[in-house]
Write a protein that holds these residues in place. Structure first.
Motif, PDB file in Angstrom:
ATOM      1  N   THR A  13     -15.703   3.385  31.509  1.00 61.59           N
ATOM      2  CA  THR A  13     -16.351   3.093  30.337  1.00 61.59           C
ATOM      3  C   THR A  13     -15.280   3.328  29.085  1.00 61.59           C
ATOM      4  OG1 THR A  13     -18.207   3.823  29.058  1.00 61.59           O
ATOM      5  CG2 THR A  13     -17.089   5.740  29.715  1.00 61.59           C
ATOM      6  N   CYS A  52     -19.162  -4.691  25.498  1.00 62.42           N
ATOM      7  CA  CYS A  52     -19.837  -3.501  25.383  1.00 62.42           C
ATOM      8  C   CYS A  52     -21.560  -4.010  25.444  1.00 62.42           C
ATOM      9  CB  CYS A  52     -19.635  -3.004  23.958  1.00 62.42           C
ATOM     10  SG  CYS A  52     -20.739  -1.645  23.343  1.00 62.42           S
ATOM     11  N   PRO A  78     -20.531   1.784  23.991  1.00 58.58           N
ATOM     12  CA  PRO A  78     -21.931   1.415  25.077  1.00 58.58           C
ATOM     13  C   PRO A  78     -22.734   2.476  25.389  1.00 58.58           C
ATOM     14  CG  PRO A  78     -19.956   1.743  26.246  1.00 58.58           C
ATOM     15  CD  PRO A  78     -19.381   1.978  24.911  1.00 58.58           C
TER      16      PRO A  78
END
Length: 350
Positions: free
Chosen positions: A255, A345, A210
């Motif tokens: 993340t 993502c 990402p």
């Protein structure tokens, strides 16, 4: 499968899951202690004599990690002598960089030397515990210990590490606590150098990341920035590329990064919190014999201690204080599960 049903099928859990301490007997690995963990189709080895870093990971017989040319090796006299570190860096699933320095070797204004990727990766563990037991319906395997980075009249930093995996779940959780037991603030640079290799890594591999901004480290890397997310076939004597990524995270700071083998429909996901590890670097080497993709969540930049000293933003740990960092490695299998990661993502960077 519930505990009772599983125990109807195995007399000893070691048939399907185990934690065993071992010692290597030959070559540069001779005498090195390690802990081998078997969790069904997932197996990995943590090096007791080298920061409890995980040197090998296999899933259903497929090697996931990269192992460098020197192969397995224990503590060497050249480990922390500047660029000589390249003769002892093994790669592995990950090795821990820090705590006084990461990346390039550096000599301070006072003449003090800070070796490549720091000293922690070669530090043996103490108070090591290797355990496997039932916790309710979960069979939990844990390896833990502590590493000390210290110097007379200098730093006194402790890394306490716990590595946990649960039977039936193809993931490994790393929980680290770094404590400054001295009475002055100390630099605390930390990077997890995660390394994927053949046969998991090939020209059929790609990244799910990402990322919202990609910056090449140098001119060589800049020429290949368009292909940062795809692996190429090996090329003789090719230079390495390094890319700096700014990643998006959710509202909690969580993340991830994923390496996908599209041929096997197999992926390795690395999950971490951006508040703990705000920097992320990609190391891509397509050189023949040095074929590796490195993913590097970190609390400091790839330019190392010198850069942060010049910028005046060296990460410091106050006296008698502790920071906690967690990292999870997860095997993801199948087209549908990988497609879900792709979708997650895209949603994150939207």
């Amino acid at each position: 499968m519930k505990k009772e049903e599983l125990l109807r099928r195995v007399g000893s859990m070691q048939q399907v899951a185990s934690v065993r301490r071992v010692t290597y007997e030959e070559g540069r690995a001779k005498g090195m202690r390690a802990v081998e963990v078997k969790n069904g189709p997932l197996t990995f080895t943590a090096m007791e004599d080298k920061c409890l870093d995980v040197c090998e990971l296999t899933y259903k017989g497929t090697q996931i990690n990269f192992l460098s040319k020197p192969g397995l090796n224990g503590r060497n006299p050249f480990d922390t002598h500047g660029a000589e570190a390249q003769r002892s860096i093994m790669g592995g699933l990950f090795f821990t960089c820090g705590l006084e320095n990461i990346c390039a070797p550096y000599t301070g204004k006072d003449g003090k030397e800070y070796p490549m990727h720091g000293r922690l990766r070669t530090t043996p563990a103490e108070h090591v515990c290797a355990d496997a037991k039932w916790e309710g319906e979960d069979y939990v395997m844990t390896v833990s210990g502590e590493m000390r980075e210290a110097e007379l009249f200098g730093e006194n930093l402790i890394l306490r590490r716990s590595i946990t995996t649960r039977y039936g779940r193809s993931e490994i959780r790393i929980a680290d606590e770094i404590t400054n037991e001295a009475f002055r603030s100390e630099p605390m640079m930390l990077m997890y150098h995660c390394n994927m290799g053949f046969p998991f890594l090939s020209e059929h591999s790609r990244l799910i990341l990402p990322t919202v901004k990609v910056t090449p480290r140098d001119a060589v890397s800049e020429a290949h920035i368009a292909d940062y997310a795809r692996m190429d076939p090996p090329k003789d004597n090719e230079e390495e590329y390094v890319f700096l990524h700014r990643l998006k995270a959710d509202e909690k700071g969580e993340t991830f990064a994923v390496v996908v083998d599209d041929q096997r429909q197999l992926a390795l996901q690395i999950c971490f919190n951006q508040r703990q590890l705000p920097y992320f670097m990609e190391w891509k080497s397509t050189a023949s014999g040095d074929y590796v993709l490195g993913l590097e969540p970190s609390n400091s930049a790839v330019y190392g201690r010198k850069y942060h000293e010049e910028q005046g933003n060296l990460h410091m740990l106050p006296p008698q204080s502790t920071e906690r960092v967690e990292l999870t490695f997860r095997i993801v299998e199948g087209a549908e599960a990988i497609a879900e990661l792709d979708a997650r993502c895209k949603l994150l960077v939207k």
